[in-house]
Design a protein around this motif. Structure first.
Motif, mmCIF file in Angstrom:
data_model
loop_
_atom_site.group_PDB
_atom_site.id
_atom_site.type_symbol
_atom_site.label_atom_id
_atom_site.label_comp_id
_atom_site.label_asym_id
_atom_site.label_seq_id
_atom_site.Cartn_x
_atom_site.Cartn_y
_atom_site.Cartn_z
ATOM 1 N N ALA A 63 0.626 -1.244 0.364
ATOM 2 C CA ALA A 63 0.325 -0.177 0.275
ATOM 3 C C ALA A 63 0.895 1.247 0.291
ATOM 4 O O ALA A 63 0.688 2.267 -0.501
ATOM 5 N N GLY A 64 1.851 0.963 0.823
ATOM 6 C CA GLY A 64 3.097 2.140 0.726
ATOM 7 C C GLY A 64 2.201 3.013 1.738
ATOM 8 O O GLY A 64 0.897 3.386 1.927
ATOM 9 N N ARG A 65 2.869 4.247 1.902
ATOM 10 C CA ARG A 65 2.239 5.367 2.504
ATOM 11 C C ARG A 65 1.016 6.033 1.980
ATOM 12 O O ARG A 65 0.158 6.512 2.833
ATOM 13 N N PHE A 66 0.895 6.089 0.447
ATOM 14 C CA PHE A 66 0.354 7.002 0.117
ATOM 15 C C PHE A 66 -1.522 5.954 -0.056
ATOM 16 O O PHE A 66 -2.948 6.502 -0.122
ATOM 17 N N GLY A 67 -1.199 4.544 0.586
ATOM 18 C CA GLY A 67 -2.519 3.798 0.948
ATOM 19 C C GLY A 67 -3.036 3.873 2.051
ATOM 20 O O GLY A 67 -4.742 3.237 2.077
ATOM 21 N N ILE A 68 -2.843 4.522 2.971
ATOM 22 C CA ILE A 68 -2.711 4.179 4.339
ATOM 23 C C ILE A 68 -2.468 5.800 5.193
ATOM 24 O O ILE A 68 -3.058 5.608 6.129
ATOM 25 N N VAL A 69 -2.911 6.176 4.519
ATOM 26 C CA VAL A 69 -3.045 7.941 4.676
ATOM 27 C C VAL A 69 -3.839 8.585 3.717
ATOM 28 O O VAL A 69 -3.717 8.635 2.866
ATOM 29 N N ASP A 70 -4.666 9.573 4.504
ATOM 30 C CA ASP A 70 -6.140 10.252 3.898
ATOM 31 C C ASP A 70 -5.258 11.624 3.374
ATOM 32 O O ASP A 70 -5.271 11.838 3.933
ATOM 33 N N ALA A 71 -4.804 11.738 1.995
ATOM 34 C CA ALA A 71 -4.832 12.167 1.288
ATOM 35 C C ALA A 71 -4.878 13.565 1.699
ATOM 36 O O ALA A 71 -4.918 14.935 0.645
ATOM 37 N N THR A 72 -6.519 13.931 2.019
ATOM 38 C CA THR A 72 -7.449 14.728 1.852
ATOM 39 C C THR A 72 -7.148 15.551 3.216
ATOM 40 O O THR A 72 -8.121 17.058 3.712
ATOM 41 N N GLN A 101 -5.925 17.664 6.055
ATOM 42 C CA GLN A 101 -4.857 18.619 4.971
ATOM 43 C C GLN A 101 -3.465 18.741 6.678
ATOM 44 O O GLN A 101 -2.588 20.126 6.500
ATOM 45 N N ARG A 102 -3.403 18.143 7.796
ATOM 46 C CA ARG A 102 -2.345 18.267 8.824
ATOM 47 C C ARG A 102 -1.299 17.312 8.134
ATOM 48 O O ARG A 102 0.020 17.582 8.568
ATOM 49 N N LEU A 103 -1.765 16.355 7.045
ATOM 50 C CA LEU A 103 -0.782 15.407 6.062
ATOM 51 C C LEU A 103 0.340 16.440 5.804
ATOM 52 O O LEU A 103 1.830 15.978 6.021
ATOM 53 N N LYS A 104 0.379 17.895 4.921
ATOM 54 C CA LYS A 104 0.786 18.439 4.477
ATOM 55 C C LYS A 104 2.091 19.210 5.003
ATOM 56 O O LYS A 104 2.989 19.375 5.188
ATOM 57 N N GLU A 141 -1.432 14.756 15.427
ATOM 58 C CA GLU A 141 -2.388 14.087 14.628
ATOM 59 C C GLU A 141 -3.556 14.042 13.191
ATOM 60 O O GLU A 141 -2.983 14.886 12.683
ATOM 61 N N ILE A 142 -3.543 13.181 12.557
ATOM 62 C CA ILE A 142 -4.019 12.988 11.387
ATOM 63 C C ILE A 142 -4.727 11.641 11.066
ATOM 64 O O ILE A 142 -5.024 10.952 12.406
ATOM 65 N N THR A 143 -5.606 11.836 10.045
ATOM 66 C CA THR A 143 -6.879 10.817 9.744
ATOM 67 C C THR A 143 -5.687 9.653 9.219
ATOM 68 O O THR A 143 -4.978 9.808 7.830
ATOM 69 N N LEU A 144 -5.718 8.642 9.548
ATOM 70 C CA LEU A 144 -5.326 6.700 8.546
ATOM 71 C C LEU A 144 -6.249 6.327 7.915
ATOM 72 O O LEU A 144 -7.465 6.090 8.626
ATOM 73 N N LEU A 145 -5.786 5.303 7.165
ATOM 74 C CA LEU A 145 -6.877 4.734 6.441
ATOM 75 C C LEU A 145 -6.897 3.082 7.200
ATOM 76 O O LEU A 145 -5.479 2.870 6.587
ATOM 77 N N PRO A 181 -11.566 5.284 7.908
ATOM 78 C CA PRO A 181 -10.522 6.060 8.349
ATOM 79 C C PRO A 181 -10.605 6.716 10.075
ATOM 80 O O PRO A 181 -11.440 5.839 10.988
ATOM 81 N N PHE A 182 -9.835 6.562 10.802
ATOM 82 C CA PHE A 182 -9.287 6.864 11.917
ATOM 83 C C PHE A 182 -8.508 7.924 12.024
ATOM 84 O O PHE A 182 -7.707 7.841 11.405
ATOM 85 N N GLU A 183 -8.702 8.831 13.416
ATOM 86 C CA GLU A 183 -7.608 9.510 14.011
ATOM 87 C C GLU A 183 -6.509 8.504 14.680
ATOM 88 O O GLU A 183 -6.821 7.863 15.303
ATOM 89 N N ALA A 184 -5.234 9.339 14.297
ATOM 90 C CA ALA A 184 -4.454 8.594 14.903
ATOM 91 C C ALA A 184 -3.233 9.453 15.563
ATOM 92 O O ALA A 184 -3.434 10.745 14.957
ATOM 93 N N GLU A 185 -1.961 9.311 16.444
ATOM 94 C CA GLU A 185 -0.988 9.962 17.005
ATOM 95 C C GLU A 185 -0.221 9.755 16.408
ATOM 96 O O GLU A 185 0.879 8.682 15.995
ATOM 97 N N LEU A 186 0.978 10.498 15.479
ATOM 98 C CA LEU A 186 2.186 10.490 14.255
ATOM 99 C C LEU A 186 3.324 10.507 15.273
ATOM 100 O O LEU A 186 3.470 12.303 15.159
ATOM 101 N N THR A 187 4.194 10.351 15.202
ATOM 102 C CA THR A 187 5.603 10.937 15.349
ATOM 103 C C THR A 187 6.352 9.850 14.189
ATOM 104 O O THR A 187 7.003 8.401 14.247
#
Length: 265
Positions: free
Chosen positions: A100-109, A111-114, A129-133, A139-145
């Motif tokens: 899947a790669g990063r773009f397959g598990i992250v909600d590209a829409t 705005q916090r991703l950028k 915090e970011i929305t992952l898939l 979708p689900f909310e996640a804390e990312l480091t």
């Protein structure tokens, strides 16, 4: 050892003082039957290899047993490995996550991703915090480091530590709703409602209480309950704090002193 053939091997040998050392041996039999042996001390190399093995074992133990999801990735978004916790979070196998790669598990829409990517490019690390898939695209909310590092062969790699905060967000949202309901009830009350801590310091009061005693809410938060009582009344009718601590409900009539000193019953 056969004539003309060179044999390479590594051995442990003992020094004169009894200590051991690792050596690399190259042995060759000459045409006249004599054997020539070249030896090189490789003790430091072997020690380094042992340290690397121990370090890898510690890393693998942490990687496999962590309760947070961990992804090892390349800066362009390719995922190299995923630990069991990450597989559980995304409901995918490690192979599926890597495909899947990063773009397959992250909600590209989101705005916090950028913002996170820009921060990592600027400082080498990012947290937020970011929305992952998940596998089913839910979708689900996640804390990312995330942090960028250089591996043993000098290649840029990134680590991503993921924590599913879905339940935490639900609890926080529920607490906010509860706080709003609480605030609505006490502000609409036609009685003065005052809340104090165990030291009798006022920590909250409703608008009716502010109007009744002519203090602002900010002024109230600098007072204690006893500051509002008439001093001589406390002698004849002490505040029964110990009974309150036991859970007993106390009903009493008292005089209060307004900000301007006037008394009210």
């Amino acid at each position: 050892v056969q004539a003309g053939k060179t044999i390479h091997n590594e051995r442990r040998i003992k020094r004169k003082d009894g200590t051991e050392m690792h050596v690399e041996l190259n042995s060759k039999m000459l045409e006249d039957g004599r054997v020539i042996i070249f030896g090189r001390d490789i003790s430091e190399r072997k020690e380094s290899e042992q340290l690397i093995k121990e370090s890898e074992a510690k890393y693998r133990s942490f990687f496999e047993s962590s309760m947070d999801g961990i992804l090892l990735t390349v800066t362009d978004g390719e995922i190299l490995s995923a630990n069991p916790a990450a597989c559980e979070i995304f409901k995918m196998t490690e192979a599926e996550i890597c495909r899947a790669g990063r773009f397959g598990i992250v909600d590209a829409t989101d705005q916090r991703l950028k913002i996170l990517i820009t921060e990592r490019q600027r400082t080498g690390k990012a947290k937020g915090e970011i929305t992952l898939l998940r596998k089913d695209i839910s979708p689900f909310e996640a804390e990312l480091t995330s942090a960028v590092f250089t591996d043993a062969i000098g290649q840029a790699r990134t680590s991503m530590i993921i924590r599913d905060i879905t339940e935490r967000k639900k609890a926080a949202d529920g607490l906010t709703e509860s706080e709003l309901r609480y605030r609505s009830i006490i502000e609409q009350a036609t009685d003065a409602i005052c809340i104090a801590d165990t030291n009798m310091k006022i920590i909250d009061i409703n608008q009716y209480g502010c109007e009744m005693l002519d203090y602002s809410r900010e002024e109230f938060l600098c007072l204690s309950i006893v500051d509002l009582f008439v001093e001589e009344d406390l002698i004849t009718n002490p505040f029964r704090f110990n009974e309150l601590k036991s859970g007993k409900i106390i009903r009493s009539e008292r005089r209060f002193r307004r900000k301007n000193g006037a008394l009210i019953d």
